[in-house]
Design an enzyme around this catalytic site. Structure first.
Site, mmCIF file in Angstrom:
data_model
loop_
_atom_site.group_PDB
_atom_site.id
_atom_site.type_symbol
_atom_site.label_atom_id
_atom_site.label_comp_id
_atom_site.label_asym_id
_atom_site.label_seq_id
_atom_site.Cartn_x
_atom_site.Cartn_y
_atom_site.Cartn_z
ATOM 1 N N TYR A 100 0.849 -1.189 0.000
ATOM 2 C CA TYR A 100 0.000 0.000 0.000
ATOM 3 C C TYR A 100 0.882 1.235 0.000
ATOM 4 C CZ TYR A 100 -3.177 3.712 1.243
ATOM 5 O OH TYR A 100 -3.877 4.877 1.212
ATOM 6 N N GLU A 197 -3.287 7.382 -4.461
ATOM 7 C CA GLU A 197 -3.093 6.101 -3.794
ATOM 8 C C GLU A 197 -2.805 4.996 -4.804
ATOM 9 O OE1 GLU A 197 -5.917 4.692 -0.443
ATOM 10 O OE2 GLU A 197 -6.491 3.524 -2.197
#
Ligand code: GDP
Ligand code: MN
Length: 395
Positions: A100, A197
């Site tokens: 992530y 992201e």
């Protein structure tokens, strides 16, 4: 405003972050064709919301027939309130590790924050909730951005937080993540993004580091700085993306009384009644109104300019009809606003103005000197703008 995955990935590619080759398909046939040319693909719903994987919006397809079936299964389904109009067919990745990586705003710290976790993938929300210690953060200097040494230190912390990760040698992680983090941060600054992201940032079995997913949200208060992006998305896409008409959101932010109607004639008038009447006139003459925009009584040049600028955010607008009945609104003010807006914004669309009432003469003279011929009547103006836009844009 939220970009779709394939749009977000265009931006990642542009700044040099590796992304899989992909193609957007709007039908099972198109998906099948893409798979014929690309080999095994992952078929992904293009909706501006996460959690697609869990909602059945991400499917692997080894063969063109499977891609056809996957697209057929995904297109049109609803994911968290968004029905799926298209899918992204991407070369399938052989995933060894999901990381992530995100850049967002930390409101408590009044700073941007870089978030990194080696426990990435679809379970990141659970990780954040139940084992936040697996997530490492960095609050970079807003002007200098994250420095290589800080990113290496962040990476080491993130690795330590999960007890190490053997997918790549530590040195490779350190080397790979520095440019990705720096580019993502730079992109977030450039786009005024409240979120950039990559989840998952994939490490493939062959050791390549590549963006498996991408999510970009533009700060609504900064949309006016990204006209290109708003135009690129178009009103429909941005409506879909924000769940609200982004043009209306933007107009509200600017303090304008605006309703988006979807046609091609941009309309500015003073007073709700006059604007309604103007909409009718345009319709009567075979045009379609792009909007309702009331600049109200007593509008100054600056407001007129704002209004024109607002209309130009709508890519469907092919021409502008300004209808002013001067009372407390002065013709010369309106004219000055229009002229400076036209010059500063580089307006290249047809502009038709009808103006009567207070300081009408001064206003008309200013307009004529600037090469804008005011129409004699509102009906004439309506006819003229529809004619100027032509059959192509009038529909
Ligand atoms: P999201 O659920 O909306 O965040 O959609 P993602 O694009 O992140 O996809 C969800 C999950 O699908 C990922 O976490 C991966 O595990 C899996 N996935 C996505 N792309 C691929 C791919 O190319 N190959 C494989 N094997 N899995 C993929
Ligand atoms: Mn994801």
């Amino acid at each position: 405003m939220k970009l779709l995955e394939h749009q977000a990935k265009e931006h990642l590619r542009r700044v040099g972050i590796e992304c899989p080759t992909g193609r957007v398909a709007r039908s099972p046939q198109e998906a099948e064709k893409a798979a014929q040319e690309m080999g095994p693909v992952v078929v992904k719903a293009q909706v501006p919301i996460g959690g697609r994987g869990k909602a059945g919006g991400v499917k692997l397809a080894q063969t063109p027939a499977q891609a056809h079936a996957a697209a057929a299964a995904i297109l049109g389904i609803e994911i968290h309130g968004y029905s799926v109009p298209s899918v992204l067919c991407e070369e399938a990745l052989e995933i060894a590790k999901e990381i992530y990586l995100g850049v967002t705003v930390d409101r408590d710290r009044r700073s941007m924050v870089v978030i990194l976790s080696f426990a990435g993938g679809m379970e990141i929300e659970e990780v954040a909730e139940h084992s936040p210690e697996k997530i490492a953060k960095l609050w970079p200097d807003p002007f200098a951005g994250p420095q290589p040494f800080q990113i290496r230190e962040l990476t080491l912390r993130a690795l330590e937080a999960v007890g190490g990760d053997e997918t790549l040698p530590k040195a490779r992680y350190l080397a790979e993540l520095v440019p990705v983090v720096q580019r993502l941060f730079q992109l977030s600054q450039e786009l005024d993004a409240s979120l950039c992201e990559i989840n998952p940032l994939v490490v493939t079995k062959s050791g390549q580091v590549i963006a498996g997913d991408a999510k970009i949200e533009i700060d609504q208060n900064a949309e006016f700085r990204h006209h290109d992006l708003v135009r690129e998305l178009g009103p429909d896409a941005s409506a879909a993306t924000s769940g609200e008409d982004s043009l209306e959101v933007e107009a509200r932010r600017r303090g304008l009384t605006y309703v988006h109607l979807g046609g091609s004639v941009g309309i500015i008038g003073n007073g709700a009644g006059l604007v309604m009447n103007t909409l009718d006139l345009v319709k009567q003459h075979g045009g379609t109104a792009a909007n309702f925009l009331d600049i109200g009584g007593g509008a100054k040049a600056e407001v007129v300019k704002q209004a024109l600028e607002m209309l130009l955010l709508d890519p469907a607008v092919k021409g502008v009809f300004v209808n002013i009945f001067g009372g407390i609104t002065r013709g010369d003010e309106v004219a000055r606003g229009l002229i400076s807006a036209r010059d500063e914004l580089g307006l290249h669309l047809p502009l038709v103005v009808r103006m009567t009432g207070t300081r009408e003469e001064e206003g008309r003279q200013l307009l004529e000197e600037a090469g804008i011929t005011p129409a004699v009547s509102a009906a004439e103006a309506a006819r003229k703008i529809v004619e100027l836009i032509g059959a192509g844009g009038g529909g």
